[in-house]
Design a protein around this motif. Structure first.
Motif, short mmCIF file in Angstrom:
data_model
loop_
_atom_site.label_atom_id
_atom_site.label_comp_id
_atom_site.label_asym_id
_atom_site.label_seq_id
_atom_site.Cartn_x
_atom_site.Cartn_y
_atom_site.Cartn_z
N ALA A 111 0.70 -1.26 -0.05
CA ALA A 111 0.13 -0.03 -0.08
C ALA A 111 1.07 1.28 -0.08
N GLY A 112 2.21 1.17 0.45
CA GLY A 112 2.88 2.24 0.62
C GLY A 112 3.96 2.35 -0.64
N GLU A 113 3.71 1.48 -1.58
CA GLU A 113 4.49 1.67 -2.85
C GLU A 113 3.44 1.81 -4.12
N ARG A 114 3.90 2.38 -5.04
CA ARG A 114 3.13 2.49 -6.43
C ARG A 114 2.97 1.32 -7.15
N SER A 115 2.01 0.87 -7.38
CA SER A 115 1.92 -0.46 -8.06
C SER A 115 2.46 -0.81 -9.36
N ALA A 116 2.44 0.42 -10.03
CA ALA A 116 3.29 0.39 -11.26
C ALA A 116 4.72 0.21 -11.28
#
Length: 581
Positions: A111-116
């Protein structure tokens, strides 16, 4: 740093070391074949041109030359195959390792990282390692082996040419190292820019409805255009460095070959050397620089791979918040307890503050409270998604962090506030809960969730396709499909986090009865903001500011007139739910 990355990449793939060793050995054998081939060719030309022998007299040498051509081609092909198989092994192992590690890091990290960003690392990032593994690493070894073998042969026939090679050869690697410092910084920027561009593009696609409604679509298009242009500029800067490296190598190599050729010409005119050794050495000199040329060709790929690998290993080196053991889940009906549980997500401000409670086996416990009280964080701690700052969770008396992660999750059925559905068929999404489930079992689960008639009315029924996130279904249908998945799993522990939040009141009432049947005989935990199902709970825990402030049955808490009664009286719950209570 680069050596450490080399070691970690090779160690990541089973059999990769053997594959790379085979590629290097075959490449070196091909280099030896080149030397022998040059020797045979020089002998043929010398015999035909200067000794004027008949063609039949060199027939054996011609046959040997043809065989050497075939052998060299076979060795080169074998080296390519071995190197690419080793690279494929490393890529497969790294993708598995990355996915396993992301599971270990859990939803809080994701949740703290950008999925892309993570997707680009797993796809383009790992794919960028192939040229590095399959070509650059073998070429690095061949640079240290083939030129030395060529140099030893040249020294045997002409020490002057050997001296020229000794002086000019090291200039090329030194120049590449000098340029490499600049190239590494550029490629790091290029990779970061690619991740930024990927993340922005995915955000734009996922938020296209919001952007259109607020009239910001053109602004987002312009932003992505600027980011793309920045990426183009950085890419072109990297290519300029790569072309500069190749141009410098070609200049020094051509200069050295020309110098050897001119000296041979002068010495042949004065009779200081015979044609055979001169022609033989002249054939070998380009082969001395061939591995260096190959190294320069793949040097840019190395820079790209190192940039991608650094991001990959940054993720892999992240220590999971939650530690797991390998113990089996204790047998029997499952009871869950929290002892002094504190959760702060590493921010220093606790979300849960010293939670002490027990969720008895076979009972239904409801957790209520205002938004932000810590209800979902308590569920996350019991699921094993977050690590307690102190205290802990116990399962049948065993600390949760001593259990095997997969074994514990097999005991759970979980329906979050925003369930995740994947692009695919209805059946595919249901079988996430039970891969071997047959159609009758899936239809029964759908019926209990009140979705069977809807699914059977779709073209294909269970095989009907839905989009990412449940596109093609309404919000309530997505929630009911997630509930059907929980019904299908039939796990001994059930955790429902606002499971009926997106349903209309009539459907919620229908599902309340179905949930009542589902929780019977199980350890069930229901997190609720709308309290329609709370009145039937065996016990209700009331959270406020991360603490349990009240505990009891619905009637007892209502009679107490405390926080629970205030939740109902303040209008923070659904009016119809209040009436039902």
């Amino acid at each position: 740093m680069a050596r450490d990355i080399d070691r970690r990449l090779v160690a990541a793939g089973r059999g990769a070391r053997r594959g790379l060793t085979a590629a290097i050995a075959l490449g070196f054998a091909a280099g030896i074949a080149v030397i022998v081939q040059a020797f045979v060719l020089a002998r043929i030309v010398s015999a035909l041109v200067f000794r004027h022998v008949a063609l039949g007299a060199v027939r054996d040498d011609l046959v040997a030359l043809g065989v050497l051509f075939v052998v060299r081609a076979g060795l080169s092909f074998g080296a390519e195959v071995a190197a690419h198989r080793a690279a494929a092994s490393v890529k497969l192992s790294l993708r598995r390792l990355l996915l396993d590690h992301l599971f270990a890091l859990g939803p809080h990290y994701a949740a703290g990282e950008r999925s892309a960003d993570l997707a680009a690392t797993a796809l383009e990032g790992i794919e960028a390692l192939e040229p590095y593994l399959a070509r650059y690493l073998p070429q690095m070894a061949l640079v240290a082996m083939v030129p030395l073998a060529v140099l030893a042969v040249v020294l045997r026939f002409d020490w002057i040419s050997a001296l020229i090679l000794v002086v000019s050869g090291p200039i090329i690697p030194l120049f590449m190292v000098f340029i490499g410092y600049r190239a590494e910084a550029i490629n790091q920027r290029q990779w970061r820019q690619l991740l930024v561009m990927s993340a922005h593009f995915l955000d734009a696609v996922q938020g296209i409805t919001t952007l259109k409604l607020f009239g910001r679509a053109r602004d987002e298009i312009a932003l992505i255009g600027r980011i793309s242009d920045d990426y183009r500029r950085v890419t072109m800067a990297g290519l300029r460095v790569a072309f500069l490296t190749s141009a410098a190598l070609e200049f020094f190599a051509s200069l050295s070959i020309a110098l050897v050729a001119v000296l041979f010409g002068a010495r042949l005119i004065h009779g200081d050397i015979a044609f055979f050794p001169a022609f033989f050495v002249l054939l070998l000199v380009p082969e001395f620089f061939l591995p260096l040329r190959g190294l320069a060709t793949h040097y840019h790929a190395r820079m790209n791979a190192l940039a991608a690998a650094r991001r990959l290993f940054d993720v892999l080196d992240t220590v999971p918040m939650v530690r797991w053991g390998d113990a089996a889940v204790p047998a029997g009906a499952i009871s869950i307890g929290c002892a002094g549980l504190v959760v702060d997500y590493g921010l220093g401000a606790p979300v849960l503050r010293g939670i002490d409670c027990v969720f008895p086996a076979g009972s239904l416990t409801a957790i209520v409270g205002r938004s932000g009280a810590g209800k979902s964080s308590l569920a996350a701690a019991m699921l094993g998604f977050v690590a307690p700052a102190s205290g802990g969770v116990v399962v049948n008396g065993a600390p949760l962090d001593t259990l095997d992660r997969a074994a514990w999750w097999r005991c759970l059925a979980y329906v979050p506030q925003a369930p995740r559905l994947f692009a695919g068929s209805i059946a595919d999404n249901l079988r996430l809960a039970r891969p071997d489930a047959a159609a009758p079992a899936m239809l029964a689960a759908l019926a209990r969730a009140g979705l069977r008639d809807v699914v059977m009315a779709l073209p294909g029924g269970l095989d009907a396709m839905i989009g990412d996130g449940g596109a093609g279904l309404s919000g309530g249908q997505v929630q009911r499909l997630a509930l059907a998945r929980a019904f299908l799993k039939d796990a001994p522990v059930l955790i429902l986090d606002e499971a009926t939040a997106h349903l209309d009141l009539e459907t919620e009432a229908e599902l309340t009865a179905a949930i009542g049947d589902l929780v019977r005989g199980r350890t069930a935990i229901v997190i609720a903001h709308r309290l329609a199902t709370v009145r039937h709970a065996d016990r209700i825990l009331v959270l406020d500011a991360g603490r349990i402030v009240e505990s009891g049955t619905h009637a007892a808490l209502l009679a107490l007139g405390g926080v629970y009664a205030a939740l109902i009286g303040s209008g923070s719950v659904d009016a119809a739910a209040s009436c039902a209570i």
